[in-house]
Design a protein around this motif. Structure first.
Motif, mmCIF file in Angstrom:
data_model
loop_
_atom_site.group_PDB
_atom_site.id
_atom_site.type_symbol
_atom_site.label_atom_id
_atom_site.label_comp_id
_atom_site.label_asym_id
_atom_site.label_seq_id
_atom_site.Cartn_x
_atom_site.Cartn_y
_atom_site.Cartn_z
ATOM 1 N N GLN A 181 0.897 -1.121 -0.159
ATOM 2 C CA GLN A 181 -0.141 -0.284 0.082
ATOM 3 C C GLN A 181 0.974 1.377 0.043
ATOM 4 O OE1 GLN A 181 -2.456 -0.839 3.551
ATOM 5 N NE2 GLN A 181 -3.942 -1.017 2.203
ATOM 6 N N GLU A 222 4.048 1.321 -1.143
ATOM 7 C CA GLU A 222 4.904 1.569 -2.324
ATOM 8 C C GLU A 222 3.824 1.918 -3.463
ATOM 9 O OE1 GLU A 222 6.849 -2.201 -2.500
ATOM 10 O OE2 GLU A 222 8.458 -1.775 -1.181
ATOM 11 N N SER A 223 2.701 1.531 -3.662
ATOM 12 C CA SER A 223 1.602 1.878 -4.608
ATOM 13 C C SER A 223 1.159 3.413 -4.352
ATOM 14 C CB SER A 223 0.639 1.025 -4.735
ATOM 15 O OG SER A 223 -0.272 1.088 -3.352
ATOM 16 N N GLU A 227 -1.089 4.071 -2.163
ATOM 17 C CA GLU A 227 -2.198 4.186 -1.462
ATOM 18 C C GLU A 227 -2.369 4.868 -0.209
ATOM 19 O OE1 GLU A 227 -5.625 0.753 -0.149
ATOM 20 O OE2 GLU A 227 -4.028 0.279 -1.658
#
Length: 106
Positions: free
Chosen positions: A47, A49-50, A52
């Motif tokens: 989450q 790294e993305s 989010e």
């Protein structure tokens, strides 16, 4: 129990294919599963790294994470400790756990 039954059924069997098949089934059955705390670490890291979860975002409380993942407080605390050690999150006493600022090299 599964492995014992399979072993019991092929003991004394001279059919090599059955023995090889049993060994493969047993090996697959005993494949190690990631511990729950590691699964939580992977999910939260993903989450972050993305994007989010952004730097400064507050993670859900320990109780919320326990409920979300269906695990004990100890498991959630272990996951948070690992994320803190990796520099992914920072705990602020009395306030919660927040996503840490990531250095450009990460």
């Amino acid at each position: 129990m599964y492995a014992w039954k399979a072993k019991h059924e092929v003991m004394g069997c001279r059919d090599k294919q059955k023995v090889i098949k049993w060994r493969l089934q047993t090996w697959e059955f005993r494949m190690p599963v990631k511990p729950k705390w590691e699964q939580i670490v992977d999910h939260i890291r993903g989450q972050i790294e993305s994007g989010e979860l952004s730097p400064g975002d507050k993670l859900p409380s320990t109780a919320q994470l326990c409920k979300e993942y269906g695990v004990s407080t100890t498991v959630v605390r272990q996951a948070i400790l690992v994320l803190q050690t990796q520099g992914m999150v920072e705990g602020v006493h009395g306030l919660g756990v927040f996503v840490a600022e990531q250095s450009p090299s990460s």
